[in-house]
Each structure stands twice: as structure tokens, then as C-alpha cells.
Design a protein around this motif. Sequence first.
Motif, PDB file in Angstrom:
ATOM      1  N   PHE A  88       0.419 -35.666  -0.673  1.00 52.46           N
ATOM      2  CA  PHE A  88      -0.152 -35.847  -2.007  1.00 52.46           C
ATOM      3  C   PHE A  88      -0.714 -37.265  -2.159  1.00 52.46           C
ATOM      4  O   PHE A  88      -1.843 -37.450  -2.615  1.00 52.46           O
ATOM      5  CB  PHE A  88       0.920 -35.573  -3.071  1.00 52.46           C
ATOM      6  CG  PHE A  88       0.518 -35.954  -4.459  1.00 52.46           C
ATOM      7  CD1 PHE A  88      -0.320 -35.145  -5.210  1.00 52.46           C
ATOM      8  CD2 PHE A  88       0.994 -37.133  -5.031  1.00 52.46           C
ATOM      9  CE1 PHE A  88      -0.695 -35.500  -6.506  1.00 52.46           C
ATOM     10  CE2 PHE A  88       0.623 -37.494  -6.318  1.00 52.46           C
ATOM     11  CZ  PHE A  88      -0.224 -36.676  -7.057  1.00 52.46           C
ATOM     12  N   GLU A  89       0.079 -38.262  -1.785  1.00 52.49           N
ATOM     13  CA  GLU A  89      -0.359 -39.669  -1.905  1.00 52.49           C
ATOM     14  C   GLU A  89      -1.574 -39.934  -1.025  1.00 52.49           C
ATOM     15  O   GLU A  89      -2.496 -40.654  -1.421  1.00 52.49           O
ATOM     16  CB  GLU A  89       0.783 -40.618  -1.531  1.00 52.49           C
ATOM     17  CG  GLU A  89       1.943 -40.600  -2.506  1.00 52.49           C
ATOM     18  CD  GLU A  89       1.584 -41.075  -3.899  1.00 52.49           C
ATOM     19  OE1 GLU A  89       0.603 -41.854  -4.046  1.00 52.49           O
ATOM     20  OE2 GLU A  89       2.263 -40.662  -4.860  1.00 52.49           O
ATOM     21  N   ASN A  90      -1.588 -39.366   0.167  1.00 54.21           N
ATOM     22  CA  ASN A  90      -2.712 -39.532   1.068  1.00 54.21           C
ATOM     23  C   ASN A  90      -3.995 -38.964   0.462  1.00 54.21           C
ATOM     24  O   ASN A  90      -5.060 -39.590   0.515  1.00 54.21           O
ATOM     25  CB  ASN A  90      -2.393 -38.858   2.406  1.00 54.21           C
ATOM     26  CG  ASN A  90      -3.439 -39.152   3.456  1.00 54.21           C
ATOM     27  OD1 ASN A  90      -3.886 -40.281   3.610  1.00 54.21           O
ATOM     28  ND2 ASN A  90      -3.834 -38.129   4.189  1.00 54.21           N
ATOM     29  N   LEU A  91      -3.901 -37.772  -0.125  1.00 50.31           N
ATOM     30  CA  LEU A  91      -5.074 -37.144  -0.751  1.00 50.31           C
ATOM     31  C   LEU A  91      -5.544 -37.943  -1.965  1.00 50.31           C
ATOM     32  O   LEU A  91      -6.730 -37.930  -2.306  1.00 50.31           O
ATOM     33  CB  LEU A  91      -4.750 -35.711  -1.158  1.00 50.31           C
ATOM     34  CG  LEU A  91      -4.557 -34.734   0.005  1.00 50.31           C
ATOM     35  CD1 LEU A  91      -3.992 -33.405  -0.504  1.00 50.31           C
ATOM     36  CD2 LEU A  91      -5.869 -34.494   0.739  1.00 50.31           C
ATOM     37  N   ARG A  92      -4.638 -38.643  -2.606  1.00 51.43           N
ATOM     38  CA  ARG A  92      -4.961 -39.423  -3.801  1.00 51.43           C
ATOM     39  C   ARG A  92      -5.578 -40.777  -3.462  1.00 51.43           C
ATOM     40  O   ARG A  92      -6.370 -41.314  -4.239  1.00 51.43           O
ATOM     41  CB  ARG A  92      -3.690 -39.615  -4.644  1.00 51.43           C
ATOM     42  CG  ARG A  92      -3.932 -40.089  -6.056  1.00 51.43           C
ATOM     43  CD  ARG A  92      -2.676 -39.978  -6.898  1.00 51.43           C
ATOM     44  NE  ARG A  92      -1.571 -40.759  -6.385  1.00 51.43           N
ATOM     45  CZ  ARG A  92      -1.381 -42.059  -6.605  1.00 51.43           C
ATOM     46  NH1 ARG A  92      -2.238 -42.732  -7.335  1.00 51.43           N
ATOM     47  NH2 ARG A  92      -0.336 -42.678  -6.103  1.00 51.43           N
ATOM     48  N   THR A  93      -5.239 -41.340  -2.302  1.00 50.92           N
ATOM     49  CA  THR A  93      -5.694 -42.692  -1.985  1.00 50.92           C
ATOM     50  C   THR A  93      -6.741 -42.778  -0.868  1.00 50.92           C
ATOM     51  O   THR A  93      -7.590 -43.670  -0.878  1.00 50.92           O
ATOM     52  CB  THR A  93      -4.490 -43.574  -1.585  1.00 50.92           C
ATOM     53  OG1 THR A  93      -3.840 -42.987  -0.454  1.00 50.92           O
ATOM     54  CG2 THR A  93      -3.499 -43.693  -2.742  1.00 50.92           C
ATOM     55  N   LYS A  94      -6.683 -41.881   0.106  1.00 53.22           N
ATOM     56  CA  LYS A  94      -7.557 -41.952   1.278  1.00 53.22           C
ATOM     57  C   LYS A  94      -9.054 -41.959   0.941  1.00 53.22           C
ATOM     58  O   LYS A  94      -9.820 -42.679   1.593  1.00 53.22           O
ATOM     59  CB  LYS A  94      -7.234 -40.806   2.230  1.00 53.22           C
ATOM     60  CG  LYS A  94      -8.009 -40.834   3.522  1.00 53.22           C
ATOM     61  CD  LYS A  94      -7.581 -39.681   4.415  1.00 53.22           C
ATOM     62  CE  LYS A  94      -8.427 -39.565   5.632  1.00 53.22           C
ATOM     63  NZ  LYS A  94      -8.077 -38.385   6.431  1.00 53.22           N
ATOM     64  N   PRO A  95      -9.520 -41.195  -0.047  1.00 55.26           N
ATOM     65  CA  PRO A  95     -10.963 -41.204  -0.326  1.00 55.26           C
ATOM     66  C   PRO A  95     -11.537 -42.594  -0.589  1.00 55.26           C
ATOM     67  O   PRO A  95     -12.689 -42.860  -0.263  1.00 55.26           O
ATOM     68  CB  PRO A  95     -11.086 -40.312  -1.564  1.00 55.26           C
ATOM     69  CG  PRO A  95      -9.935 -39.377  -1.439  1.00 55.26           C
ATOM     70  CD  PRO A  95      -8.820 -40.207  -0.870  1.00 55.26           C
TER      71      PRO A  95
END
Length: 196
Positions: A88-95
Motif C-alpha cells: 500500500f505504501e509503495n503504491l502511494r509513494t512510488k509514483p
Amino acid sequence: MTELQNAMDNLIQMRRSVYPKEYTGEKIDDSIILKMLENADRAPTHKRTEPWRFQVFTGNGMARFAEFQSECYKKVTIQDGTFKQERFENLRTKPFEASHIISVGMKRDTSGSVPEWEELAAVFCAVQNIFLTATAYGIGCYLSTGGVTGFPEAKEFFGLEAADRLCGFLYFGMVKDINGPKSPRRPLSEKIKWNN
């Protein structure tokens, strides 16, 4: 070998996936992204259905993309018991590591005259044109087919209908050196057979 042939061979040999950890943070000019999409639009397409559909996210659009994909992931995976906080955190920050992100969709031909696999093949030919253009401009690019790609709940956000397919997301960023190591390949002789 002609100059054009040599240039084409070199471009294809140089193409590789370049991940956000290699991006400099510098913004790519929108005109270059548009050139990639113009080249994508020249992909082969059976019966000229031109099934590729792209949405470009940059600037404030990146925040909307990140918020949508992380919340969609959370909603779907909490229901099926597969939620992972780290994902979840990766999808929220990676972009935010990319300059631009392009969603890749396939608009299904409703006439029934073109099989779905041919439409998907056309879309991924368009993606290869984008990859090659990015390489020619010295821009890092990679295709992500994870995250919410397979979620039917994600389609509407990306302008797709139930019969369409969300195929993935292309991430783009400036890189210090596009000439990184070639992607390893097994010997070509293992994958071909000549019939004379």
C-alpha cells in the motif's frame, strides 16, 4: 549496413527497463512524451482497430494517480484478505519518483471480428514503440504490470469499460546514463529453429 540499419540495431540492443531508483528527478518535457505517444500510434493494428488507450499523469495528476491506486488496492485486498501495508505504501509513494506515468489500456473491439489476443498484441507493439522512443531520447522507462493492473475496480478511473483491459503502467524519468548494462538473454540458438 546502412546508417539507418545500424541505428535501428543499436537502439533495439540498448533498450532496457530503467527503474525509478535510477531517475534523477528532473522533469521530462511534455513534448517528448507526446512524441512517444505519436510513435506508439504507429503500431501495427489488425483491421485498424487501434485498441491502445493511454492516460498521462504528471504534476498534480501524479497525486491523483497515487491516491487512487493505493486506495483501490487497499479496498480490494482488505476484502479478499491479501492486504499488505508495505505494498500500500509503495503504491502511494512510488509514483512521485517518476516524471510521468502513462496508463496502458486496451479498448476492446466490440464487432467481434478481432480476437482479444490480437488486440493485446497491438497494444504491446505500441508499448515497444514507446520504449524505443524513450531509449532514443535518453529517457528511462519501465512497464509495471503489478499494483491494480488486474483489478476490474480500477478500469473506470483509467477511462476503460468492463470489456476493456488495463495492461499496466509506464514509468518515465531522466537518467544520468541510458547506456546501462544490457538486459541478459539466453542464447538465441535456444529459441529458434530453422526449417530449410
